[in-house]
Structures are given as C-alpha cells and as structure tokens.
Design a protein around this motif. Structure first.
Motif, short mmCIF file in Angstrom:
data_model
loop_
_atom_site.label_atom_id
_atom_site.label_comp_id
_atom_site.label_asym_id
_atom_site.label_seq_id
_atom_site.Cartn_x
_atom_site.Cartn_y
_atom_site.Cartn_z
N UNK A 142 -22.36 15.54 -62.46
CA UNK A 142 -23.72 15.62 -62.99
C UNK A 142 -23.92 16.78 -63.96
N UNK A 143 -22.86 17.46 -64.35
CA UNK A 143 -22.98 18.65 -65.19
C UNK A 143 -23.59 18.36 -66.56
N UNK A 144 -23.41 17.18 -67.08
CA UNK A 144 -23.90 16.87 -68.42
C UNK A 144 -25.15 16.00 -68.41
N UNK A 199 -15.90 20.81 -51.30
CA UNK A 199 -15.24 20.01 -52.33
C UNK A 199 -16.17 18.89 -52.81
N UNK A 200 -16.92 18.28 -51.89
CA UNK A 200 -17.87 17.25 -52.27
C UNK A 200 -18.97 17.78 -53.17
N UNK A 201 -19.44 18.98 -52.89
CA UNK A 201 -20.46 19.61 -53.74
C UNK A 201 -19.89 19.90 -55.12
N UNK A 202 -18.67 20.41 -55.17
CA UNK A 202 -18.02 20.68 -56.47
C UNK A 202 -17.84 19.40 -57.28
N UNK A 203 -17.43 18.35 -56.60
CA UNK A 203 -17.20 17.07 -57.27
C UNK A 203 -18.52 16.52 -57.82
N UNK A 204 -19.57 16.57 -57.01
CA UNK A 204 -20.88 16.08 -57.47
C UNK A 204 -21.37 16.92 -58.64
N UNK A 205 -21.15 18.22 -58.56
CA UNK A 205 -21.57 19.11 -59.64
C UNK A 205 -20.85 18.77 -60.95
#
Length: 151
Positions: A129-131, A120-126
């Motif tokens: 920072x997606x844009x 979940x932390x990886x998904x949140x960070x992704x």
C-alpha cells in the motif's frame, strides 16, 4: 488533519519532498528538568531533519515553506497496525503453543515466532500500500513570506 510545517527540498511531477524538523514533546512535559531527553533537546542533539514525500497539486519551488498534512484516521490505523498486530501475534503464538501443553521454552519461542510473523505481515501490507495516493501525506497550503517573517 494533523499538520506539520516544512520546506520543499525537491520537486517531482505531482509531489514534492519536504524537509521537516523532528520535534519532541519535551516543551509540554512537566518532568523536562530532570529528563535526559529534555537535556539533549536543549543542547540541540535531539533535533534531526526528516524528509517526506507529499502529494501536491500546487506549483511549488525548492525552498518554499509549506504545511503538509496527514488524516487522523490514517495515523490511528497505522499506529494500531504497527504496534498492536505484532503484540497480538506474540500472544496468539504463545497461547496456541500453551494450549498444546508444550514446555515453557517452546511457548516463549512460539510467542516470538508469532510476533515476527505478524511483523512480517505488517511489512508486507505496508509495501503493497506504499504507493496508494489515499494513504499519502498531502501539501495543505503554502506558507506566505509575511507569515514566516512574523514567526
């Protein structure tokens, strides 16, 4: 920079959508004759097209052949983040519960909870920072028509 060729399928201000052909590494594998993945690749069943948004300052049109690139350090950091962090979460959760002297089923559940929390932390960070333009693929160059005819 890791490069991949593709074809422009849509144009946006400052970016383009590029269609690439996903390839497997079966052509360089020594076991491809006895591998099911290699057989599917030969039949054309393993080939899928991917669409990727790439930043571009070039004047491109739909149908142009381009080469897109991603920095190597971004690929390595992203791979470590996606694969290593959930694994570390699994170990941390299991070791934390084991240090309390809990029974084995609780250690297993805690390990999976740690893995899901890290995921979940990886998904949140992704998502955060997606844009970020520094983390986006870029169009390296346009491929000339003569180069396409030669291939």
């Amino acid at each position: 920079m890791i490069e991949e060729s593709g074809r422009v399928v849509a144009v946006e201000p400052g970016a383009v959508w590029v269609e690439t052909l996903r390839k497997s590494t079966c052509s360089s594998c020594s076991a491809r004759a006895g591998c099911g993945q290699g057989l599917l690749g030969e039949l054309g069943l393993g080939q899928r097209r991917g669409h990727m948004r790439a930043l571009s300052d070039l004047s491109l049109c739909i149908g142009d052949a381009v080469v897109i690139g991603v920095r190597e350090d971004l690929l390595v950091r992203g791979s470590l983040l996606v694969y290593l962090m959930p694994l570390l979460g699994l170990f941390a959760g299991a070791l934390l519960m084991q240090s309390t002297g809990a029974a084995e089923p609780w250690v297993i559940v805690s390990g999976f909870a740690g893995m899901l929390l890290a995921w979940y932390g990886v998904r949140r960070r992704s998502a955060l920072t997606a844009h970020d333009p520094a983390l986006q693929p870029v169009v390296v160059r346009r491929v000339q028509a003569a180069a396409i005819a030669a291939v």
